[in-house]
Design an enzyme around this catalytic site. Structure first.
Site, PDB file in Angstrom:
ATOM      1  N   GLU A 199       0.828  -1.212   0.000  1.00 48.12           N
ATOM      2  CA  GLU A 199       0.000   0.000   0.000  1.00 48.12           C
ATOM      3  C   GLU A 199       0.860   1.259   0.000  1.00 48.12           C
ATOM      4  OE1 GLU A 199      -3.047   0.033  -0.543  1.00 48.12           O
ATOM      5  OE2 GLU A 199      -3.895  -1.879   0.115  1.00 48.12           O
ATOM      6  N   ARG A 220       0.621   3.793  -3.310  1.00 49.99           N
ATOM      7  CA  ARG A 220      -0.007   5.082  -3.020  1.00 49.99           C
ATOM      8  C   ARG A 220       1.019   6.191  -2.840  1.00 49.99           C
ATOM      9  NH1 ARG A 220      -5.595   3.943  -0.258  1.00 49.99           N
ATOM     10  NH2 ARG A 220      -5.722   1.682  -0.362  1.00 49.99           N
ATOM     11  N   ASP A 275      -4.343 -10.145  -8.144  1.00 48.73           N
ATOM     12  CA  ASP A 275      -4.597  -9.273  -9.286  1.00 48.73           C
ATOM     13  C   ASP A 275      -3.398  -8.532  -9.877  1.00 48.73           C
ATOM     14  OD1 ASP A 275      -4.449  -7.771  -6.955  1.00 48.73           O
ATOM     15  OD2 ASP A 275      -6.428  -6.859  -7.148  1.00 48.73           O
ATOM     16  N   GLU A 327     -11.997  -0.240 -10.405  1.00 47.68           N
ATOM     17  CA  GLU A 327     -11.536  -1.208 -11.415  1.00 47.68           C
ATOM     18  C   GLU A 327     -12.374  -1.228 -12.691  1.00 47.68           C
ATOM     19  OE1 GLU A 327      -9.542  -1.880  -7.790  1.00 47.68           O
ATOM     20  OE2 GLU A 327     -11.713  -1.897  -8.155  1.00 47.68           O
ATOM     21  N   THR A 338      -0.799   0.611 -10.366  1.00 45.86           N
ATOM     22  CA  THR A 338      -2.073   0.006  -9.995  1.00 45.86           C
ATOM     23  C   THR A 338      -2.931   0.935  -9.143  1.00 45.86           C
ATOM     24  OG1 THR A 338      -3.046  -2.116  -9.282  1.00 45.86           O
ATOM     25  CG2 THR A 338      -1.370  -1.114  -7.836  1.00 45.86           C
TER      26      THR A 338
END
Length: 573
Positions: free
Chosen positions: A190, A194, A322, A455, A539
């Protein structure tokens, strides 16, 4: 004699007397034509000389650049550490040529921008500097250790939308208040997607060194997580002490997506700083996995960081699996599809063969979905998180030959229809977290919350860019209107506890500003705004500049440009 000289002189000088030509129009016309011809000849020669001077200057710059690059590559045995300059001149995206040619697109783009202003203003008022806003109670919470996640996640969205004043205030907070020296066990995944991704994107867009320096600071604090026997990282690390570990609920294993979704950011950091350590750490993971990569390219979601082996667990393109597959494709794109990154594309194509083995259709409406797998058993379940896959497949389809390219693009469009119907099948027109498919039925909501996920609109954005089919814009607009109707509140946006009843929660996820609103904005913008030929999205939807990568033994040939062309920062804009 004097008269004779005077007569001879007058004869010589009469040709410069205007009156002579006024009485002889044909000679005047010939003189004019001669003048024009000589003028054009002189002007054209001057223009050619100037253009050749420009071309020679450009070629000299290319030669000098390649000589420097070759010299640096000779000194490197593996990772190229040439520092790449990705700085660009500031461009106002709101004034790009063609941005307002379609009045419907312009109107919708402004509505999305208004939504961003509402979300950002609410965050700025009630949660400034905190990780996320709780709109219902009007306070901030530190979901990620107090790193200003929403602020950093929003930097590039503010920049792209031309919200300059908001961007500058955020920039000042990053420069003066952002402090990573926190006794907090941060998620490597994360924090990378981010914070590192958000800072690098802000640097690539603005050229402001403060963002690159902060990205280096947090990345250096994350690096010890890769110090394992296998090189597969632990997924949590203390930002002060550097102690790394995995969560207890995984049995000590690392998570596939959490371990294979740092490549874009850390490779970009090496390219921009010239320091090879970031790239080496993350690429060692891929090299290890590639040694025992299965024939179907599908990996379970748990990896043993000590032995470097997989553990018996679920195979999925949803949660915890994913983005590993996403980054195999995107590192290949980030490296400009050169030989140095060819193995990423090969691994991705192998995984796509495995994905085909998971694809199934419902009986009644023939909705196409991606099932999950445990051992040899398929589970008829698909996460909304897996709705990134249509966009990924469409993005990678052009790398195939004609037949396979068409096959995979068609599959992407079929999956996108399913994902759109995740939204359309509920009373609120917002999707649940996951769906189950039963014999004789199309789909039923499993976990019924909606937390503003991006998504599906991400895939609609890619399909719109790659096909030009306006259907995807209409679907995206419908989803945006559902967010406006169900999730907008006085102080921001919230998720839903239940998409069937519309009961609201109390959290504005940072990715709503970073991803959902950005992709919606770009869905109604020209393809020249963050061109897919020049940028690759991580992502968390942070665009990073594409930079070619070369193997040390590769021959470097200068790219000769015969004539310079004035372009905007994002190519042709």
């Amino acid at each position: 004699m004097a008269r004779t000289r005077s007569s001879s002189s007058s004869i010589r000088w009469r040709f410069v007397n205007p009156a002579y030509y006024l009485k002889r129009p044909k000679r005047l016309a010939l003189l004019f034509i001669a003048f024009v011809f000589i003028s054009f000849f002189v002007w054209d020669r001057q223009t050619l000389v100037r253009e050749h001077e420009e071309e020679i200057l450009m070629l000299k710059e290319e030669v000098e650049h390649m000589q420097i690059e070759l010299e640096e590559l000779k000194n490197e045995g593996g990772v190229s550490v040439k520092k790449t300059n990705t700085r660009n001149k500031r461009i106002d995206f709101t004034k790009i040529d063609g941005l307002t040619t379609d009045p419907i697109e312009a109107q919708r783009r402004e509505k999305v921008k208004d939504a961003m202003v509402h979300a950002w203003t609410s965050y700025e008022k009630y949660a400034w500097g905190h990780d996320e806003l709780q709109p219902q109670s009007k306070n901030g919470v530190d979901s990620f250790g107090g790193l200003g996640a929403t602020l950093i996640d929003s930097l590039d969205t503010l920049y792209i939308m031309g919200l300059d004043e908001q961007f500058q205030r955020a920039r000042e907070w990053v420069a003066n208040s952002l402090d990573f020296n926190k006794n907090y066990d941060a998620s490597v995944f994360e924090t990378t997607i981010r914070v590192v991704g958000g800072l690098l994107s802000a640097y690539d867009l603005s050229g402001d060194d403060v963002f690159l320096e902060k990205a280096k600071d947090i990345a250096d604090r994350l690096l010890p997580a890769w110090n394992t026997p296998s090189g597969i990282p632990y997924n949590f690390i203390n930002l002060v002490h550097g102690n790394a570990h995995n969560p207890g609920w995984t049995g000590g294993d690392s998570i596939l997506a959490d371990s294979g979704t740092e490549q874009l950011e850390f490779i970009a950091l090496t390219q921009r700083t010239g320091d090879p350590k970031y790239q080496q750490k993350v690429e060692n993971v891929i090299l290890l996995l590639n040694k025992t990569f299965p024939a179907d390219g599908l990996l379970p979601i748990y990896l043993n960081p000590h032995r470097g082996t997989t553990s018996h667990s679920t195979i999925t393109f949803g949660a915890m699996g994913d983005s590993f597959y996403e980054y195999l494709l995107k590192v290949w794109i980030q490296g400009n599809k050169t030989a140095e990154v060819k193995h990423y594309r090969e691994m991705w194509e192998t995984s796509m063969k495995g994905l085909l083995s998971l694809v199934r259709k419902t009986g009644s409406s023939s909705f196409t979905y991606i099932s999950e797998k445990i051992g040899n058993s398929l589970i008829d379940k698909m996460d909304e998180l897996a709705c990134f896959a249509p966009g990924m497949i469409a993005l990678g389809s052009s790398g195939y030959g004609p037949d396979d390219s068409t096959k995979f693009l068609n599959l992407a469009e079929e999956l996108a229809l399913t994902c759109y119907n995740f939204y359309q099948s509920t009373p609120t027109k917002l999707a649940g977290e996951n769906y189950f498919f039963h014999s004789g039925q199309d789909m039923t909501v499993g976990t019924s919350w909606n937390i503003l996920r991006p998504e599906t609109v991400e895939s609609l954005f890619y399909l719109w860019r790659l096909t030009g089919n306006r259907t995807y814009q209409e679907w995206g607009w419908n989803i945006f209107q559902a967010f406006e109707k169900n999730s907008r509140v006085e102080s921001g946006y919230v998720g839903l506890k239940d998409v069937n009843t519309g009961v609201k929660d109390n959290m504005m996820q940072s990715f709503f500003l970073a991803e959902t609103l950005k992709y919606l904005y770009l869905l109604f913008s020209p393809p020249s705004v963050i061109s897919l030929d020049e940028w690759v999205f991580n992502t968390e939807a942070h665009p990073l500049k594409i930079v070619p990568r070369f193997a040390p033994q590769e021959e470097h040939k200068p790219r000769i440009r015969v004539r310079a062309r004035k372009e905007g920062r994002f190519g042709g804009v």
